[in-house]
Each structure stands twice: as C-alpha cells, then as structure tokens.
Write a protein that holds these residues in place. Sequence first.
Motif, short mmCIF file in Angstrom:
data_model
loop_
_atom_site.label_atom_id
_atom_site.label_comp_id
_atom_site.label_asym_id
_atom_site.label_seq_id
_atom_site.Cartn_x
_atom_site.Cartn_y
_atom_site.Cartn_z
N LYS A 45 0.81 -1.23 0.00
CA LYS A 45 0.00 0.00 0.00
C LYS A 45 0.84 1.27 0.00
N ARG A 48 3.49 3.90 4.67
CA ARG A 48 4.51 4.64 5.43
C ARG A 48 5.17 5.75 4.61
N HIS A 77 10.59 -1.32 5.67
CA HIS A 77 9.32 -2.05 5.91
C HIS A 77 9.31 -3.36 5.11
N SER A 80 11.52 -6.00 6.52
CA SER A 80 10.97 -6.60 7.74
C SER A 80 9.90 -7.64 7.40
N ASP A 84 10.16 -11.44 8.35
CA ASP A 84 9.08 -11.92 9.21
C ASP A 84 8.42 -13.18 8.66
N ARG A 96 1.45 -9.92 0.24
CA ARG A 96 1.10 -8.99 -0.83
C ARG A 96 0.51 -9.74 -2.03
N ASP A 223 -5.14 -4.83 12.31
CA ASP A 223 -4.42 -5.97 11.73
C ASP A 223 -4.76 -7.27 12.46
C1 GRG Z 1 11.74 -9.11 10.98
C2 GRG Z 1 12.87 -7.21 12.21
C3 GRG Z 1 11.65 -7.85 11.72
C4 GRG Z 1 10.49 -7.25 11.98
C5 GRG Z 1 9.21 -7.69 11.50
C6 GRG Z 1 6.68 -5.67 10.38
C7 GRG Z 1 6.97 -6.86 11.19
C8 GRG Z 1 8.16 -6.82 12.06
C9 GRG Z 1 6.25 -7.96 11.10
C10 GRG Z 1 5.12 -8.09 10.18
C11 GRG Z 1 4.05 -8.85 10.87
C12 GRG Z 1 2.81 -8.13 10.74
C13 GRG Z 1 1.85 -8.65 9.73
C14 GRG Z 1 2.58 -7.07 11.49
C15 GRG Z 1 1.33 -6.33 11.43
C16 GRG Z 1 1.45 -4.96 10.92
C17 GRG Z 1 2.05 -4.89 9.59
C18 GRG Z 1 3.44 -4.41 9.57
C19 GRG Z 1 1.37 -5.22 8.51
C20 GRG Z 1 1.86 -5.07 7.15
O1 GRG Z 1 1.89 -3.73 6.78
P1 GRG Z 1 1.01 -3.17 5.59
O2 GRG Z 1 -0.42 -3.61 5.75
O3 GRG Z 1 1.64 -3.96 4.39
O4 GRG Z 1 1.23 -1.70 5.47
P2 GRG Z 1 1.82 -3.55 2.85
O5 GRG Z 1 2.05 -4.86 2.15
O6 GRG Z 1 0.57 -2.86 2.37
O7 GRG Z 1 3.02 -2.65 2.79
#
Ligand code: GRG
Length: 297
Positions: A45, A48, A77, A80, A84, A96, A223
């Motif tokens: 999306k 950020r 992002h 990560s 993750d 995605r 989320d």
């Molecule tokens: C591995 C150091 C390290 C960190 C991972 C971001 C994260 C930390 C984990 C992701 C797990 C997760 C699904 C967390 C919920 C919030 C989140 C970051 C969702 C994804 O972000 P969006 O919805 O994704 O903005 P897009 O794909 O739209 O960029």
Amino acid sequence: MDIINELAKYKKIIDIELEKVIPNTDLFQKKVFEAMRYSIFAGGKRLRPILTLKTCELICGSYEEAMNIAMGIEMIHTYSLIHDDLPAMDNDDFRRGKPTNHRVFGEDIAILAGDGLLNLAYETMLEGISLNKIGLEKHILAIKEVSRSAGVFGMIGGQTVDIQSKDDVIEEKKLAFIHQNKTSALIEASIVSGAIVAGANHEQISFLRGYGQSIGLCFQIRDDILDRIGDEKALGKNTGSDETNNKLTYLSLYGMENSVNEIQRLNIKAMESLSTFDEKESMFFKELADYLAYRKS
Ligand code: GRG
C-alpha cells in the motif's frame, strides 16, 4: 478529498522513484536484485512513505525534500516483511498476494534480499542529503528518527518480544510493548521524519507524533482483527496466523468488542492531535485515520 485516489496518486509517485534506485541489473549479483524487486514491487500500500511525503507537504508545502527518506522507510518495511515471513519467524507462504520471497527464491536469497533492502535504505536516505545540500542537520535528525524506530529500541525490539510471546501468559504491558514497537514505531517515524525534514517546530512534531502513535496502534489492532475475520484475497495473505502461532494479540487479550472500541477511541485521539493544523490542509490525515481504522486490507 477522495482518500483512495489520493493514496493511489502518491503510491505511483513513490513507485517511479523506487524503480530508479532498485534497478533491473545484469550484474553478477542480479539474483539478489531480482528478489528485492520481487517483494518491493509486489503491490504494498506504501502507507509509510506516503505518510512521510504528506507530512512534509503539510509542513512546508512540498514533498520533494522527504522523497529519499520515504523510499528508505519503504525498503526497511519490505525487508521486515521478508524476514518476518521466513520459516524461522512466522513461516508464511503468501504476502502482498504473492508467494513469499523465500518460497520463490529460497531462504538464503530471501535473507540477503532483506539485508540488501535494509542497507540500500540507509544509502538512499543518506543520498538524500547530498541531493539537497541544505538542511543537513534536519536530514540527519530525520534519519536518526527512522533508525531508532526500526532498530532494537523499535521494530526489532518489538519483533523479539513478539516471537517470544508464543504460548505466553496474558500480560497487558508486554502486549502494549509489542504493538508500540513492532508496528507503531515505524509508522510514527514515517510521520515525524517527514515533519523534521520539512522544518517543523517542536510543537508541530509533538502533535504529529501523537497522531502517529494513535494511528500506529489503531493499525495494529485492525491488523489483529483482520487476521481473525479478514478476507484472504483482499489481504493478499493467509489469515489465522496469530491463532496458529498462539500469538499474544489485542484480540486474544481483550476480545472483539473491546478491540473495536479501542480503535474508535484511538481514532478520536488521532483527530484531536490534528486540531492545531489548518482544517483543509490536514484533511488527508483525518480521512486516512478513518480509512485505517476500518480498512479491509
Ligand atoms: C523481521 C525485524 C523484523 C520485523 C518484522 C513488520 C513486522 C516486524 C512484522 C510483520 C508482521 C505483521 C503482519 C505485522 C502487522 C502490521 C504490519 C506491519 C502489517 C503489514 O503492513 P502493511 O499492511 O503492508 O502496510 P503492505 O504490504 O501494504 O506494505
């Protein structure tokens, strides 16, 4: 304002710039570029980096000064998310709307693609200083804000506690720590860094930080809800991962009704943080808060 059109317009602007800094190459290491491009252009999306550009625009009237920082944040992002999804972490198959990076390129290249994006993020943000020449101190402070939010005092710290929270006893303070750091910190920094490079004063930064904290937490609670009741097609990933991994989440701790109420409370708080800004100029931020609170993907 049509928030969906506005988000699409800024996503396009960011994608054009990202295309320039993560090119298709024919170098010996082309595989890692391919893997980096696979995830970064998989259809995120761009929430950020859009926040960074929009905040910069709110404070100084244009977004250009914040472009390199915005790109760096999106790379952090995306790294990560790649890490993750790895088997050693959440072991996810879809992200995605596509197979996860390690499913396509293997774990070794996926790890390197994440590392590559993380390093390129800092190179890109620093490159922004040499492009702009003036405002060196503002850029350094903005990059410092991003570094802290992404590191052990932010996202990595939150992720560490999160992966250790499997099968954990219910603990409110720990959950708040995970939410604030794993997800909210980088969202907050996206806003604050845009404000800093634009030359915002302390009062403006403080109000925008408050807004960022509210929408960041709201984003994470939504989320958690989407992981329980969301549509896999719209989300582009499998749902139910929190339950499968026995994760400590807002939903598991407080239940659905309280989670929905908390989203509403945070949404009102986010709106209040905007009250010192011009109503028309801050309209995007108001509409975005609503959009995030009730988003489906
Ligand atoms: C591995 C150091 C390290 C960190 C991972 C971001 C994260 C930390 C984990 C992701 C797990 C997760 C699904 C967390 C919920 C919030 C989140 C970051 C969702 C994804 O972000 P969006 O919805 O994704 O903005 P897009 O794909 O739209 O960029």
